[in-house]
Design a protein around this motif. Sequence first.
Motif, PDB file in Angstrom:
ATOM      1  N   SER A 103      56.437  16.464  67.266  1.00 53.40           N
ATOM      2  CA  SER A 103      56.949  16.440  65.886  1.00 53.40           C
ATOM      3  C   SER A 103      58.467  16.292  65.886  1.00 53.40           C
ATOM      4  O   SER A 103      59.029  15.570  65.060  1.00 53.40           O
ATOM      5  CB  SER A 103      56.577  17.733  65.151  1.00 53.40           C
ATOM      6  N   LYS A 104      59.110  16.977  66.835  1.00 51.07           N
ATOM      7  CA  LYS A 104      60.579  16.875  66.926  1.00 51.07           C
ATOM      8  C   LYS A 104      60.979  15.438  67.241  1.00 51.07           C
ATOM      9  O   LYS A 104      61.933  14.898  66.657  1.00 51.07           O
ATOM     10  CB  LYS A 104      61.112  17.796  68.028  1.00 51.07           C
ATOM     11  N   ALA A 105      60.233  14.799  68.163  1.00 52.37           N
ATOM     12  CA  ALA A 105      60.564  13.419  68.556  1.00 52.37           C
ATOM     13  C   ALA A 105      60.339  12.477  67.364  1.00 52.37           C
ATOM     14  O   ALA A 105      61.142  11.560  67.132  1.00 52.37           O
ATOM     15  CB  ALA A 105      59.696  12.990  69.741  1.00 52.37           C
ATOM     16  N   TYR A 106      59.267  12.699  66.619  1.00 55.68           N
ATOM     17  CA  TYR A 106      58.976  11.856  65.447  1.00 55.68           C
ATOM     18  C   TYR A 106      60.127  11.973  64.453  1.00 55.68           C
ATOM     19  O   TYR A 106      60.660  10.968  63.964  1.00 55.68           O
ATOM     20  CB  TYR A 106      57.654  12.329  64.812  1.00 55.68           C
ATOM     21  N   PHE A 107      60.542  13.213  64.203  1.00 56.98           N
ATOM     22  CA  PHE A 107      61.615  13.448  63.218  1.00 56.98           C
ATOM     23  C   PHE A 107      62.930  12.807  63.678  1.00 56.98           C
ATOM     24  O   PHE A 107      63.665  12.210  62.887  1.00 56.98           O
ATOM     25  CB  PHE A 107      61.776  14.954  63.000  1.00 56.98           C
ATOM     26  N   ALA A 108      63.189  12.897  64.990  1.00 56.32           N
ATOM     27  CA  ALA A 108      64.429  12.299  65.517  1.00 56.32           C
ATOM     28  C   ALA A 108      64.435  10.789  65.271  1.00 56.32           C
ATOM     29  O   ALA A 108      65.471  10.192  64.964  1.00 56.32           O
ATOM     30  CB  ALA A 108      64.560  12.606  67.012  1.00 56.32           C
ATOM     31  N   ARG A 109      63.247  10.165  65.387  1.00 57.37           N
ATOM     32  CA  ARG A 109      63.183   8.705  65.150  1.00 57.37           C
ATOM     33  C   ARG A 109      63.387   8.371  63.675  1.00 57.37           C
ATOM     34  O   ARG A 109      63.975   7.354  63.339  1.00 57.37           O
ATOM     35  CB  ARG A 109      61.861   8.155  65.664  1.00 57.37           C
ATOM     36  N   VAL A 110      62.885   9.250  62.774  1.00 58.39           N
ATOM     37  CA  VAL A 110      63.127   9.024  61.335  1.00 58.39           C
ATOM     38  C   VAL A 110      64.631   9.059  61.087  1.00 58.39           C
ATOM     39  O   VAL A 110      65.200   8.163  60.439  1.00 58.39           O
ATOM     40  CB  VAL A 110      62.422  10.101  60.464  1.00 58.39           C
ATOM     41  N   CYS A 111      65.290  10.080  61.647  1.00 54.46           N
ATOM     42  CA  CYS A 111      66.745  10.230  61.449  1.00 54.46           C
ATOM     43  C   CYS A 111      67.473   9.028  62.025  1.00 54.46           C
ATOM     44  O   CYS A 111      68.412   8.497  61.410  1.00 54.46           O
ATOM     45  CB  CYS A 111      67.257  11.504  62.112  1.00 54.46           C
ATOM     46  N   GLY A 112      67.030   8.567  63.216  1.00 57.53           N
ATOM     47  CA  GLY A 112      67.678   7.427  63.874  1.00 57.53           C
ATOM     48  C   GLY A 112      67.540   6.164  63.022  1.00 57.53           C
ATOM     49  O   GLY A 112      68.502   5.403  62.855  1.00 57.53           O
ATOM     50  N   ALA A 113      66.329   5.948  62.445  1.00 55.22           N
ATOM     51  CA  ALA A 113      66.109   4.735  61.634  1.00 55.22           C
ATOM     52  C   ALA A 113      66.962   4.800  60.360  1.00 55.22           C
ATOM     53  O   ALA A 113      67.507   3.779  59.924  1.00 55.22           O
ATOM     54  CB  ALA A 113      64.633   4.602  61.285  1.00 55.22           C
ATOM     55  N   LEU A 114      67.108   5.985  59.793  1.00 55.17           N
ATOM     56  CA  LEU A 114      67.948   6.111  58.586  1.00 55.17           C
ATOM     57  C   LEU A 114      69.405   5.808  58.925  1.00 55.17           C
ATOM     58  O   LEU A 114      70.109   5.152  58.147  1.00 55.17           O
ATOM     59  CB  LEU A 114      67.818   7.511  57.974  1.00 55.17           C
ATOM     60  N   ALA A 115      69.823   6.269  60.113  1.00 56.81           N
ATOM     61  CA  ALA A 115      71.204   5.989  60.530  1.00 56.81           C
ATOM     62  C   ALA A 115      71.406   4.482  60.696  1.00 56.81           C
ATOM     63  O   ALA A 115      72.400   3.920  60.239  1.00 56.81           O
ATOM     64  CB  ALA A 115      71.511   6.732  61.830  1.00 56.81           C
ATOM     65  N   THR A 116      70.410   3.809  61.310  1.00 57.48           N
ATOM     66  CA  THR A 116      70.497   2.346  61.472  1.00 57.48           C
ATOM     67  C   THR A 116      70.620   1.662  60.117  1.00 57.48           C
ATOM     68  O   THR A 116      71.346   0.688  59.947  1.00 57.48           O
ATOM     69  CB  THR A 116      69.224   1.820  62.177  1.00 57.48           C
ATOM     70  N   LEU A 117      69.876   2.191  59.129  1.00 60.30           N
ATOM     71  CA  LEU A 117      69.886   1.586  57.786  1.00 60.30           C
ATOM     72  C   LEU A 117      71.114   1.994  56.971  1.00 60.30           C
ATOM     73  O   LEU A 117      71.269   1.570  55.830  1.00 60.30           O
ATOM     74  CB  LEU A 117      68.609   2.000  57.029  1.00 60.30           C
ATOM     75  N   GLY A 118      71.941   2.855  57.548  1.00 67.13           N
ATOM     76  CA  GLY A 118      73.166   3.284  56.862  1.00 67.13           C
ATOM     77  C   GLY A 118      72.891   4.198  55.680  1.00 67.13           C
ATOM     78  O   GLY A 118      73.624   4.171  54.686  1.00 67.13           O
ATOM     79  N   ILE A 119      71.818   4.996  55.779  1.00 70.53           N
ATOM     80  CA  ILE A 119      71.478   5.901  54.671  1.00 70.53           C
ATOM     81  C   ILE A 119      71.875   7.333  55.039  1.00 70.53           C
ATOM     82  O   ILE A 119      71.287   7.938  55.952  1.00 70.53           O
ATOM     83  CB  ILE A 119      69.972   5.831  54.355  1.00 70.53           C
ATOM     84  N   PRO A 120      72.883   7.890  54.366  1.00 73.71           N
ATOM     85  CA  PRO A 120      73.298   9.256  54.698  1.00 73.71           C
ATOM     86  C   PRO A 120      72.247  10.268  54.245  1.00 73.71           C
ATOM     87  O   PRO A 120      71.576  10.053  53.237  1.00 73.71           O
ATOM     88  CB  PRO A 120      74.599   9.448  53.898  1.00 73.71           C
ATOM     89  N   TYR A 121      72.101  11.361  54.989  1.00 76.17           N
ATOM     90  CA  TYR A 121      71.151  12.413  54.622  1.00 76.17           C
ATOM     91  C   TYR A 121      71.700  13.746  55.101  1.00 76.17           C
ATOM     92  O   TYR A 121      72.631  13.789  55.923  1.00 76.17           O
ATOM     93  CB  TYR A 121      69.769  12.156  55.266  1.00 76.17           C
ATOM     94  N   ARG A 122      71.117  14.813  54.567  1.00 75.79           N
ATOM     95  CA  ARG A 122      71.481  16.148  55.046  1.00 75.79           C
ATOM     96  C   ARG A 122      70.185  16.844  55.448  1.00 75.79           C
ATOM     97  O   ARG A 122      69.233  16.869  54.649  1.00 75.79           O
ATOM     98  CB  ARG A 122      72.159  16.919  53.911  1.00 75.79           C
ATOM     99  N   ILE A 123      70.138  17.370  56.650  1.00 75.43           N
ATOM    100  CA  ILE A 123      68.912  18.062  57.054  1.00 75.43           C
ATOM    101  C   ILE A 123      68.876  19.421  56.373  1.00 75.43           C
ATOM    102  O   ILE A 123      69.829  20.193  56.442  1.00 75.43           O
ATOM    103  CB  ILE A 123      68.815  18.180  58.587  1.00 75.43           C
ATOM    104  N   GLU A 124      67.806  19.667  55.668  1.00 76.54           N
ATOM    105  CA  GLU A 124      67.610  20.927  54.926  1.00 76.54           C
ATOM    106  C   GLU A 124      66.393  21.580  55.576  1.00 76.54           C
ATOM    107  O   GLU A 124      65.259  21.312  55.201  1.00 76.54           O
ATOM    108  CB  GLU A 124      67.347  20.577  53.452  1.00 76.54           C
ATOM    109  N   SER A 125      66.650  22.426  56.583  1.00 77.01           N
ATOM    110  CA  SER A 125      65.556  22.789  57.475  1.00 77.01           C
ATOM    111  C   SER A 125      64.568  23.792  56.878  1.00 77.01           C
ATOM    112  O   SER A 125      63.633  24.197  57.546  1.00 77.01           O
ATOM    113  CB  SER A 125      66.115  23.305  58.790  1.00 77.01           C
TER     114      SER A 125
END
Length: 431
Positions: free
Chosen positions: A232-254
């Motif tokens: 699950s951690k690896a899946y989430f890291a890839r979501v974050c990575g793809a958002l970074a590639t797309l230039g979409i800022p986000y804040r992790i709200e854990s």
Amino acid sequence: MSNAIEPIPGTSDIFPDECRLWQRLEDTARAVFSRYGYGEIRSPVMERTEVFQRTIGDDTDIVQKEMYTFTDRGGRSLTLRPEGTAGIMRAIACAGLATRDQWRLYYFGPMFRGERPAAGRKRQFHQIGAECVGGVAPEIDAECIAMLMDFLQSMGITGTTLLLNSRGVAADREVVARTYSSYFSGHIDSLCADCRRRLAANVWRILDCKNESCQNAIAAAPPMTELLGEDSKAYFARVCGALATLGIPYRIESRLVRGLDYYAHTVFEVVHPRAGAQSSIAGGGRYEFTFPGMKTPMPGVGFAAGVERLLLVQQDDGQANAPTPVTDVYIVSLGAEALNANLGLAAELRRAGLVVLMDLESRGMKAQMRSANKYGARYAVIRGDNELQRQVVMGKDMATAAQSELPIATAVDELRALIQKRQQANVPLTQ
Ligand code: HAM
């Protein structure tokens, strides 16, 4: 006015001026979503109660307190949809998930929740939503989020924050739930009565409690992303990575879990400081649905944005001026014969693509000209029995008050050409 004819609290009448703003949101959504290969679905506003009950979750506020549920004349328990996802998953299950590689669907429409009405919180509210069903990949989640942000940007909505979290997969749930149960048991004195009950029934729901007294304990709870398994951690890291590639800022709200139980993996919310007490203008995530008789769960990811909240935020941003409706021609008739002939003229002008209004009540000239002004007509076309006999109409440019006679044989073409010229160059008609 008698209460009996006022709208039910939490519901509203939307008149044309406001509807134009709604249509602009819908048109923009259609344009943006279709660029991502999505098509529109219209599903019923009522479903069997089970469609929502188990999928949204028995312990959620929506199912426990907010659904409009009733028994119909056939003795069935039905519910007005409190959200769009469950009904759409039911529709796809009926159509057969496997009939398409992926179902990419968007929807607009009313949803019903018995919440306490406030600014941006209605009992009948409206969502613009989208669901991508059938595939599982972090990049699908990221693309879906990108589509939402693309839509908000196209509407000129600025000042938003994208909050992101992962709820992991089913296998992680037990570990996470155990950790939170033990943590919140140690803070039971600071929890509200509902959360004390949730501690035994569904500890996840404590994280979504809006009660002031629970906020300190929630804020200090262990971050969910740290409790998840490696996959699950690896899946989430890839979501974050793809958002970074797309230039979409986000804040992790854990500690973000969202108010519905069907989520697995990615969850997200878009918040805006001016969206009322609720602050969230859109929310969504990845989910799994299993309906009775299904062997494997149906996976999907999607989001919904609240139309009322989008408009609230847009108005505050000064973006939401309704485009003023245009009346090209107002026809003024003097005499019964002219009125009758003008019905035909109005029909011809409308066929030529012009927006035409006319007086149909045989009022006096002054009253008709007042209406032409009130409707903001660009041009008044005046024809009485005299003009009828001479086969002309009198045209009056409402901006300059200049008048000219037009032969009836060419009046439609001339008016259309003059109005087009004016639209293009924004010049008065008689120039
Ligand atoms: P939700 O967060 O419950 O998610 O609602 C989505 C949006 O609907 C909210 O962010 C808010 O803008 C609007 N909304 C919710 N309740 C009200 C209300 N009472 N009055 C006005 N606006 C409201 C869902 O409904 C999920 N089905 C989203 C989704 C789609 N998840 C996956 N796919």
